[in-house]
Design a protein around this motif. Structure first.
Motif, PDB file in Angstrom:
ATOM      1  N   ALA B 272       7.205   5.083  -1.521  1.00  0.00           N
ATOM      2  CA  ALA B 272       7.374   4.359  -0.320  1.00  0.00           C
ATOM      3  C   ALA B 272       6.538   3.237  -0.279  1.00  0.00           C
ATOM      4  CB  ALA B 272       6.789   5.263   0.936  1.00  0.00           C
ATOM      5  N   VAL B 273       5.546   3.209  -0.948  1.00  0.00           N
ATOM      6  CA  VAL B 273       4.739   1.995  -1.146  1.00  0.00           C
ATOM      7  C   VAL B 273       5.417   0.887  -1.994  1.00  0.00           C
ATOM      8  CG1 VAL B 273       2.246   0.973  -2.098  1.00  0.00           C
ATOM      9  CG2 VAL B 273       2.383   3.016  -0.515  1.00  0.00           C
ATOM     10  N   LEU B 275       8.649   0.653  -2.301  1.00  0.00           N
ATOM     11  CA  LEU B 275       9.795   0.105  -1.453  1.00  0.00           C
ATOM     12  C   LEU B 275       9.192  -0.862  -0.555  1.00  0.00           C
ATOM     13  CD1 LEU B 275      12.525   0.187  -0.885  1.00  0.00           C
ATOM     14  CD2 LEU B 275      12.330   2.447   0.341  1.00  0.00           C
ATOM     15  N   ASP B 276       8.101  -0.660  -0.045  1.00  0.00           N
ATOM     16  CA  ASP B 276       7.410  -1.760   0.667  1.00  0.00           C
ATOM     17  C   ASP B 276       6.682  -2.939   0.173  1.00  0.00           C
ATOM     18  OD1 ASP B 276       6.359  -2.289   3.500  1.00  0.00           O
ATOM     19  OD2 ASP B 276       4.256  -1.726   2.553  1.00  0.00           O
ATOM     20  N   THR B 277       6.973  -2.907  -1.227  1.00  0.00           N
ATOM     21  CA  THR B 277       6.550  -4.027  -1.925  1.00  0.00           C
ATOM     22  C   THR B 277       7.611  -5.158  -2.109  1.00  0.00           C
ATOM     23  OG1 THR B 277       5.118  -2.673  -3.352  1.00  0.00           O
ATOM     24  CG2 THR B 277       5.978  -4.820  -4.123  1.00  0.00           C
ATOM     25  N   SER B 278       7.132  -6.470  -2.243  1.00  0.00           N
ATOM     26  CA  SER B 278       8.297  -7.542  -2.216  1.00  0.00           C
ATOM     27  C   SER B 278       8.214  -8.109  -3.470  1.00  0.00           C
ATOM     28  CB  SER B 278       7.966  -8.543  -1.205  1.00  0.00           C
ATOM     29  OG  SER B 278       8.635  -9.706  -1.093  1.00  0.00           O
ATOM     30  N   PRO B 279       9.201  -8.258  -4.630  1.00  0.00           N
ATOM     31  CA  PRO B 279      10.385  -7.667  -4.127  1.00  0.00           C
ATOM     32  C   PRO B 279      10.432  -6.000  -4.165  1.00  0.00           C
ATOM     33  CG  PRO B 279      10.625  -8.637  -6.296  1.00  0.00           C
ATOM     34  CD  PRO B 279       9.127  -9.111  -5.604  1.00  0.00           C
ATOM     35  N   PRO B 280      11.127  -5.422  -3.639  1.00  0.00           N
ATOM     36  CA  PRO B 280      10.871  -3.873  -3.476  1.00  0.00           C
ATOM     37  C   PRO B 280      11.291  -3.341  -4.954  1.00  0.00           C
ATOM     38  CG  PRO B 280      13.188  -4.472  -2.561  1.00  0.00           C
ATOM     39  CD  PRO B 280      12.274  -5.639  -2.691  1.00  0.00           C
ATOM     40  N   PHE B 282      12.247   0.055  -6.892  1.00  0.00           N
ATOM     41  CA  PHE B 282      12.880   1.432  -7.112  1.00  0.00           C
ATOM     42  C   PHE B 282      12.773   2.183  -8.541  1.00  0.00           C
ATOM     43  CE2 PHE B 282      15.748  -1.965  -5.087  1.00  0.00           C
ATOM     44  CZ  PHE B 282      15.555  -1.654  -3.586  1.00  0.00           C
TER      45      PHE B 282
END
Lengths: 421, 421
Positions: B272-273, B275-280, B282
């Motif tokens: 989840a963290v 995915l919460d990153t920019s850029p996400p 995966f």
């Protein structure tokens, strides 16, 4: 009861847009009243491409309330329909139709039954917020038929009780759903931040992504997240309030870079909270991830966001471009990576506002096949072309709020039988 | 300098296990020293199935430090190798080999060069924490050769500077990496919570998942998360400390239900963290999601967790079963959903401890084809059999910490040339 002959039918038809959140609603603090744990902000989509149309009829000959969705009768017994119907009936007022010789008094509405027929001009199952448009249209059209005098804010709080995000479909353009503080939800309403004309360059392209997985309904998913995700409350209380302020400012000043950064980050954080739920919820799939990678790579190679993406409770991507030129470049990239299946016509693969397609020099499948890889693809592009991952694309734009369709030929119920045409 | 002839070669060979975190490490508070933002807990895997073996040789004839990984020479110039090498050299002590007539004094180590050859008994590229095992083995074997007297806690803090999670490979069984408070990292070390014999019923099955995507390295990903994820600090400061205490208690009392719940929740929160990153970021793909769904459905139908899952920085699933019986049932489910490709042998598709396969009644492809759908599958099972999504399965168990391989025939370097055999 009402004057006139006892076989009259009175009808109203309304059309209500869908909306897509750019700051997401995820989590209720009150399940029954549908009160959210944070504010959210959405854009309303053009009803020409994505909307619900609903006809409501009333007649003393109707023996019960009935509803049809896309032509199929569906039960109206659910709590959500019932609470919307009850709330609207409470606000109903006198109706006089001199021409038809119909006179309905305020109190008559408690005894009169209604027929409701609703239709979405886009696939219901595709996960494109059909319930938001549908419930908003249900409330809006009932309110018109029953001559409800309350403002749209009040109507939005009724629509909210049908489907949370439906409240945001009560306005066009940019809409905020303020979570409110009142225990009964009277201040948990939608407000318009700006009309669609405030920022009318924006172009929206929706990738309807094929999915084999059965998805978790957003009602169930949201409840599970509130009960099990240790990150949800932190998001709602600490992260979202700041983003709401920043997003309002980005919209006010038409600052696309900020708008895009906030939109992407908040979509990803909503999906992060889904993943932090037990059991974890996966709405995005590998195709969704590939679309994000395509956009992120482009945005980063250009140094400033060219396109924003956001995903709701499903794998479909909603992509927002700042203008038609960027939208054309986006469409080229999308069609390069996700070409239509060989036997598909380009015109049925890209629907909605096809002028973007033409401006991007894409008239035929030949033009799609001739597309060069995007310039940023030199740096590790997952450029395998995979037909079939995307079902189709919808090109659209921001749109206006609900409106009455005065043309009786557009009604979904017969003026003589009160049944679907 | 050293006594004896000037052409002698002295060697040591060590073997060090991989480990998989059940409470995840994600995020550094100091990039150079590799100090984490939270404690983490791991299980050490059986070195028979997943380990690194390293031979280190020293000779006055070597003109520079050199290293080979799986037979290929690789540069040793990176900061991480260099800081481990420098730290170990500082702690080096006198070495006397009477038989060979070699005598190396403490200070000689600063001038003597080493040759290092390392080999993983599992695919390096498969994303199975090869760097953790490799760096731990690098430090451990150098320390043995150089007669370092410090305890394993000190060695773990050196291995940490090579690759964070490598510090946890300094012990067998259950290991905690305490984040520490010291600015220089002296207290950021691994400690053993319990040996592998404390809970030796556990069975581990790893699904090596096929992936087309190029993955983000964990070093880059972690840095991006620390800089951009609004959820990471909340996880590190508020969520993880409680989970560490609960996990220690679950391990102490061999409480599999709690162990499994914490393991799954923390794996999901780490992703989840990401995915919460920019850029996400995966790391999991659709196959990873399908494996999670399979386990979650089974766990929920049984009311109590049958199996735990955890995913590191890649799509591979590490599945932990409480005993051989559950492991057999798990393997049946996995092979039902992810059968080997038609032309594959079952014995090359399920590797490691094959006895689980036999106990589950799976002797041949015929047995796999005859597998019935899992009982819980009546409720919406994505039971399409999809060969090719999983490359292979590894059946293994908890394992012991690093050890010296005294048998000189196992050395990876020639005792006469000091080059790879």
């Amino acid at each position: 009861m009402a004057s006139g002959t006892e076989s009259w039918i009175l009808m109203a038809t309304g059309r209500t847009p869908t909306n897509i959140a750019v700051i997401k609603y995820w989590g209720k603090r009150d399940e029954a009243l549908i009160l959210p744990v944070n504010d959210s902000i959405s854009v309303t989509l053009d009803p020409d491409h994505l909307s619900a149309t609903t006809t409501v009829a009333v007649s003393p000959t109707f023996d019960r309330d009935r509803m049809w969705l896309n032509g199929e009768e569906i039960p109206l017994s659910g709590d959500r329909f019932q609470s919307c119907l009850r709330e609207i009936r409470k606000l109903a007022d006198d109706v006089v139709d001199e021409k038809k010789g119909i006179r309905i008094r305020k109190d008559d509405w408690q005894k009169l039954h209604v027929h409701i027929s609703s239709y979405n001009n886009f696939p219901t199952a595709a996960g494109l917020a059909s319930s938001a448009a549908g419930l908003a249209c249900f409330v809006f059209t009932l309110a018109k038929l029953m001559n409800v005098k309350e403002d749209y804010g009040k109507l939005s709080s009724i629509a909210r009780q049908g489907s949370g995000s439906a409240c945001r479909s009560m306005y066009g353009g940019f809409v905020k759903w303020t979570m409110g503080r009142d225990a009964w939800g009277s201040d948990s309403i939608a407000v318009q931040l700006a009309s669609e004309s405030h920022w009318n360059d924006l172009v929206i392209i929706i990738a309807v992504v094929s999915s084999k997985q059965k998805e978790t309904s957003s009602t169930t998913g949201m409840r599970d997240s509130v009960e099990t995700s240790p990150l949800l409350q932190h998001r709602a209380q600490t992260v979202v309030p700041g983003r709401i302020l920043q997003m309002e400012e980005a919209i006010r000043s038409r600052d696309f870079a900020s708008f895009a950064r906030l939109t992407c980050a908040d979509s990803n954080q909503f999906h992060a909270v889904c993943l932090d739920t037990s059991p974890p919820i996966f709405y995005m799939n590998d195709t969704s991830h590939r679309i994000i990678s395509l956009v992120e790579r482009w945005n980063r190679s250009d140094g400033t966001p060219q396109v924003a993406y956001t995903f709701d409770a499903g794998p479909n991507a909603v992509l927002i471009a700042p203008n038609r030129k960027s939208a054309g470049l986006l469409l080229q990239r999308l069609l390069f990576c996700f070409p239509p299946p060989a036997d598909d016509e380009l015109t049925s693969y890209v629907i909605g506002d096809k002028s973007i397609l033409h401006e991007a020099g894409l008239q035929s499948m030949k033009d799609v096949e001739a597309l060069p890889p995007p310039p940023e693809s030199k740096v590790k592009y997952p450029s395998q072309k995979t037909p079939g991952e995307v079902s189709y694309f919808i090109c659209t734009r921001l749109g206006s709020g609900p409106r009455v369709l005065a043309d009786e030929s557009l009604a979904l119920l017969s003026p003589t039988t009160g049944l679907p045409k």
